[in-house]
Write a protein that holds these residues in place. Structure first.
Motif, PDB file in Angstrom:
ATOM      1  N   TRP A  88     115.126 110.643  10.966  1.00  0.00           N
ATOM      2  CA  TRP A  88     116.055 109.601  11.409  1.00  0.00           C
ATOM      3  C   TRP A  88     116.777 108.936  10.242  1.00  0.00           C
ATOM      4  N   THR A  89     116.041 108.595   9.191  1.00  0.00           N
ATOM      5  CA  THR A  89     116.583 107.827   8.078  1.00  0.00           C
ATOM      6  C   THR A  89     117.502 108.679   7.219  1.00  0.00           C
ATOM      7  N   VAL A  90     118.664 108.119   6.907  1.00  0.00           N
ATOM      8  CA  VAL A  90     119.651 108.767   6.050  1.00  0.00           C
ATOM      9  C   VAL A  90     119.808 107.919   4.795  1.00  0.00           C
ATOM     10  N   VAL A  91     119.809 108.563   3.631  1.00  0.00           N
ATOM     11  CA  VAL A  91     119.985 107.886   2.355  1.00  0.00           C
ATOM     12  C   VAL A  91     121.063 108.611   1.550  1.00  0.00           C
ATOM     13  N   THR A  92     121.635 107.913   0.598  1.00  0.00           N
ATOM     14  CA  THR A  92     122.617 108.550  -0.277  1.00  0.00           C
ATOM     15  C   THR A  92     121.882 109.368  -1.327  1.00  0.00           C
ATOM     16  N   LYS A  93     122.448 110.515  -1.690  1.00  0.00           N
ATOM     17  CA  LYS A  93     121.804 111.372  -2.689  1.00  0.00           C
ATOM     18  C   LYS A  93     121.721 110.698  -4.049  1.00  0.00           C
ATOM     19  N   ASP A  94     122.700 109.858  -4.364  1.00  0.00           N
ATOM     20  CA  ASP A  94     122.708 109.220  -5.685  1.00  0.00           C
ATOM     21  C   ASP A  94     122.046 107.846  -5.680  1.00  0.00           C
ATOM     22  N   GLY A  95     121.470 107.437  -4.545  1.00  0.00           N
ATOM     23  CA  GLY A  95     120.784 106.148  -4.462  1.00  0.00           C
ATOM     24  C   GLY A  95     121.718 104.955  -4.338  1.00  0.00           C
ATOM     25  N   SER A  96     123.009 105.194  -4.127  1.00  0.00           N
ATOM     26  CA  SER A  96     123.962 104.085  -4.015  1.00  0.00           C
ATOM     27  C   SER A  96     123.841 103.411  -2.645  1.00  0.00           C
ATOM     28  N   LEU A  97     124.395 102.225  -2.563  1.00  0.00           N
ATOM     29  CA  LEU A  97     124.401 101.490  -1.302  1.00  0.00           C
ATOM     30  C   LEU A  97     125.352 102.154  -0.318  1.00  0.00           C
ATOM     31  N   SER A  98     125.072 101.963   0.960  1.00  0.00           N
ATOM     32  CA  SER A  98     125.889 102.539   2.016  1.00  0.00           C
ATOM     33  C   SER A  98     125.923 101.568   3.185  1.00  0.00           C
ATOM     34  N   ALA A  99     126.989 101.646   3.971  1.00  0.00           N
ATOM     35  CA  ALA A  99     127.097 100.794   5.157  1.00  0.00           C
ATOM     36  C   ALA A  99     127.759 101.574   6.281  1.00  0.00           C
ATOM     37  N   GLN A 100     127.353 101.258   7.500  1.00  0.00           N
ATOM     38  CA  GLN A 100     127.954 101.867   8.673  1.00  0.00           C
ATOM     39  C   GLN A 100     128.066 100.815   9.763  1.00  0.00           C
ATOM     40  N   TRP A 101     129.158 100.874  10.498  1.00  0.00           N
ATOM     41  CA  TRP A 101     129.357  99.989  11.633  1.00  0.00           C
ATOM     42  C   TRP A 101     130.034 100.795  12.721  1.00  0.00           C
ATOM     43  N   GLU A 102     129.664 100.556  13.958  1.00  0.00           N
ATOM     44  CA  GLU A 102     130.240 101.309  15.087  1.00  0.00           C
ATOM     45  C   GLU A 102     130.931 100.370  16.054  1.00  0.00           C
TER      46      GLU A 102
END
Length: 122
Positions: A88-102
Motif C-alpha cells: 500500500w505505502t508508496v515512497v519516493t526513491k530518493d527519499g524526497s517529500l511528496s504530496a497528493q490530493w484528490e
C-alpha cells in the motif's frame, strides 16, 4: 488547481495534464507517472485515465457531464517511486517529500465544478 482550471467542454485531457506538469516542473518539482486520475461512473475507478502530465491538444475531448478525478502526486525530488512490502505505502526513491490530493470534478457548461470541496462546510 491548475489542472482543474484547464477543464471545460472542448478541452482535452492532455490540457489538464500539461497544466499540472508545467506548474510542478516550473517550480522545481516532479510528477509521478505511475498513478493517474480516473473516470467516475457506474464503477468508481473506470476510464478514462487522467494523466497528470502531457501535451496540450492531445487526448480525449472533454464534454459537459463527464465526471473524473484529478489527483496528482508531486515530488520534491525525482519522479521515481517505490512500493513498500505492505502493498500500500508508496515512497519516493530518493527519499524526497511528496504530496497528493484528490478532487472529483464534473465538466460544466463553461468549466468544472469540484464535487469534493475542502474544507467541507458543516
Amino acid at each position: 488547481m491548475a489542472g482543474i482550471n484547464a477543464v471545460r467542454p472542448g478541452a482535452r485531457l492532455g490540457d489538464v495534464g500539461h497544466a499540472i506538469q508545467s506548474l510542478a516542473e516550473n517550480a522545481g518539482f516532479s510528477v509521478v507517472r505511475e498513478y493517474c486520475g480516473h473516470g467516475i461512473g457506474r464503477v468508481y475507478h473506470e476510464a478514462p485515465q487522467v494523466l497528470h502530465y502531457g501535451q496540450r491538444g492531445t487526448g480525449l475531448v472533454l464534454k459537459k457531464g463527464m465526471t473524473f478525478t484529478v489527483e496528482p502526486m508531486i515530488n520534491a525530488g525525482i519522479e521515481d517511486i517505490d512500493n513498500l512490502d505492505d502493498g500500500w505505502t508508496v515512497v519516493t526513491k530518493d527519499g524526497s517529500l511528496s504530496a497528493q490530493w484528490e478532487h472529483m470534478i464534473v465538466v460544466t457548461d463553461n468549466g468544472a465544478e469540484i464535487l469534493t470541496p475542502w474544507p467541507i462546510a458543516r
